[in-house]
Design an enzyme around this catalytic site. Structure first.
Site, PDB file in Angstrom:
ATOM      1  N   ILE A   1      -6.949  -2.504 -22.361  1.00  0.00           N
ATOM      2  CA  ILE A   1      -6.866  -1.068 -22.618  1.00  0.00           C
ATOM      3  C   ILE A   1      -7.952  -0.684 -23.613  1.00  0.00           C
ATOM      4  O   ILE A   1      -8.025  -1.251 -24.715  1.00  0.00           O
ATOM      5  CB  ILE A   1      -5.479  -0.670 -23.165  1.00  0.00           C
ATOM      6  CG1 ILE A   1      -4.371  -1.244 -22.273  1.00  0.00           C
ATOM      7  CG2 ILE A   1      -5.385   0.835 -23.287  1.00  0.00           C
ATOM      8  CD1 ILE A   1      -4.444  -0.851 -20.818  1.00  0.00           C
ATOM      9  N   LYS A   2      -8.797   0.270 -23.228  1.00  0.00           N
ATOM     10  CA  LYS A   2      -9.917   0.678 -24.074  1.00  0.00           C
ATOM     11  C   LYS A   2      -9.482   1.775 -25.046  1.00  0.00           C
ATOM     12  O   LYS A   2      -8.963   2.810 -24.631  1.00  0.00           O
ATOM     13  CB  LYS A   2     -11.082   1.196 -23.215  1.00  0.00           C
ATOM     14  CG  LYS A   2     -11.777   0.120 -22.417  1.00  0.00           C
ATOM     15  CD  LYS A   2     -12.861   0.685 -21.524  1.00  0.00           C
ATOM     16  CE  LYS A   2     -14.115   1.048 -22.299  1.00  0.00           C
ATOM     17  NZ  LYS A   2     -15.219   1.443 -21.371  1.00  0.00           N
ATOM     18  N   ILE A   3      -9.718   1.525 -26.320  1.00  0.00           N
ATOM     19  CA  ILE A   3      -9.400   2.486 -27.380  1.00  0.00           C
ATOM     20  C   ILE A   3     -10.658   2.718 -28.207  1.00  0.00           C
ATOM     21  O   ILE A   3     -11.260   1.763 -28.702  1.00  0.00           O
ATOM     22  CB  ILE A   3      -8.268   1.967 -28.291  1.00  0.00           C
ATOM     23  CG1 ILE A   3      -6.985   1.757 -27.473  1.00  0.00           C
ATOM     24  CG2 ILE A   3      -8.019   2.932 -29.445  1.00  0.00           C
ATOM     25  CD1 ILE A   3      -5.838   1.161 -28.277  1.00  0.00           C
TER      26      ILE A   3
END
Length: 377
Positions: free
Chosen positions: A148-150
């Site tokens: 998951i890209k944050i």
């Protein structure tokens, strides 16, 4: 050492890069790639062991390929709103890509075989909302090899910690400054510490920290051109590599601490540096500059297909090109200050612009899906 499904024994530049400890991830994904087998071919022939995505990539895929028509019609018939439609379309692609890369993930104990998907960048200044969406994306995709890209905004740092603490693997994106990178490392370690307290299996948690490269040169070289002195011209094309190389030093230093030793003993994996924005924007520079100049063990290079093809065709991989460059890299940053360029101002500007680009891309994705839904109703 990285594992790919390359069948040939020919030592290609991408194979040499993999053997040098660099994981090659493709910065692109579309349903067309999945259906046609082109992504599988890149895994088998060009040592690709992962994929990164972003809203721009998905918007382009939706606009260019008819492979989404059936799903769009089904979503439209069900009265699905645009945000839910975007979630359904993008997570379906990422889930299928995760399944394609599952053998790579298994062979590398989860280090590679990773597919990244980004949280809604409009939430980047809202830590709780970002954390909630990260958890929803993870549940929806339901694959252990998803990342998951944050974004690494100040508000994003607590979200990184909270997401890691839940046992969810994270790709921290939009890193430009060395100071922020230190904060990202701390956020990851804090998340691991909380995960350990929560009874999570640290061995199941992975993370990369995406350090943007070419955009640094684009911004700084523009300023160097405006200055116009010989000293300024000599620095063109140097800042991006110098910045990334100093980030790698920070990464190595972070592993030489008691704090990390305790986590490693509990099964934790290092957060690997990932070189992003590696497509060369300046035609006067070699088209593989941000590949050949950033070779070091336990790193990732995520490449647009054009850069991947150039690397496979003619990149000269000569081993580690980062270790031993720290003094010269520090000198480059110092020389930029001497000619009148503020490093802090540049990286702050790039982060703000990067977030705006993310938000604009998300709006483009929403509009693309909205138009497709409307056309199907």
């Amino acid at each position: 050492m990285n594992t790919s499904a390359t069948a040939s024994n020919i030592t290609t530049p991408t194979k040499k890069l993999s053997d040098a400890g660099v994981s090659i991830w493709l910065d692109d994904l579309s349903r067309e790639r999945l259906i046609s087998g082109s992504l599988r071919a890149l895994i088998e022939e060009k040592d690709v062991v992962g994929v990164t995505t972003n809203p721009t990539i998905f918007a382009a895929a939706l606009a260019a390929h008819r492979t989404y028509e059936v799903q769009v019609k089904e979503l439209a018939a069900a009265g699905t709103d645009v945000d839910e439609a975007v979630l359904a379309i993008t997570t379906d692609d990422v889930r299928e890509a995760c399944d394609l890369f599952a053998p790579v993930a298994e062979a590398t104990q989860g280090v590679d075989g990773r597919v990244s998907i980004e949280v809604d960048p409009r939430l980047a200044q809202d830590a709780e909302a970002t954390s909630a969406m990260a958890q929803r994306l993870s549940r929806t995709i339901d694959r252990d090899n998803a990342l998951i890209k944050i974004p690494a905004t100040e508000a994003g740092l607590p979200s990184i910690t909270a997401t890691i603490a839940e046992g969810i693997s994270v790709n921290v994106t939009l890193i430009f400054s060395l100071e922020r990178y230190r904060a990202v490392i701390n956020a990851y370690l804090l998340g691991l510490e909380q995960a350990l307290e929560n009874g999570k299996d640290l061995a199941a948690i992975h993370s990369v920290a995406s350090f943007f490269v070419s955009r640094v040169d684009t911004e700084i070289d523009k300023r160097l051109d405006a200055i116009g002195t010989d000293e300024a011209k000599d620095l063109k094309g140097e800042a991006g590599l110098a910045n990334a190389r100093l980030a790698y030093r920070i990464h190595k230093e972070s592993l030489d601490t008691e704090r990390w030793a305790r986590l490693a003993a509990a099964g934790a994996h290092p957060q690997r540096p990932l070189w992003a924005s590696t497509g060369v924007k300046d035609p006067s520079l070699p088209d593989t500059r941000y590949v050949t100049g950033l070779v070091a063990p336990h790193t990732v290079n995520t490449m647009p297909e054009k850069t991947l093809e150039s690397t496979f065709d003619h990149a000269e991989i000569t081993g580690d090109t980062i270790t031993g460059t720290y003094e010269q890299s520090t000198k480059v940053i110092e020389q930029l200050a001497e000619v009148g360029i503020s490093y802090d101002e540049v990286v702050a500007k790039l982060e703000a612009e990067g977030l705006t680009k993310f938000e604009d891309s998300w709006s483009e994705l929403l509009e693309t899906v909205r138009a497709a839904l409307d056309a199907s109703r």
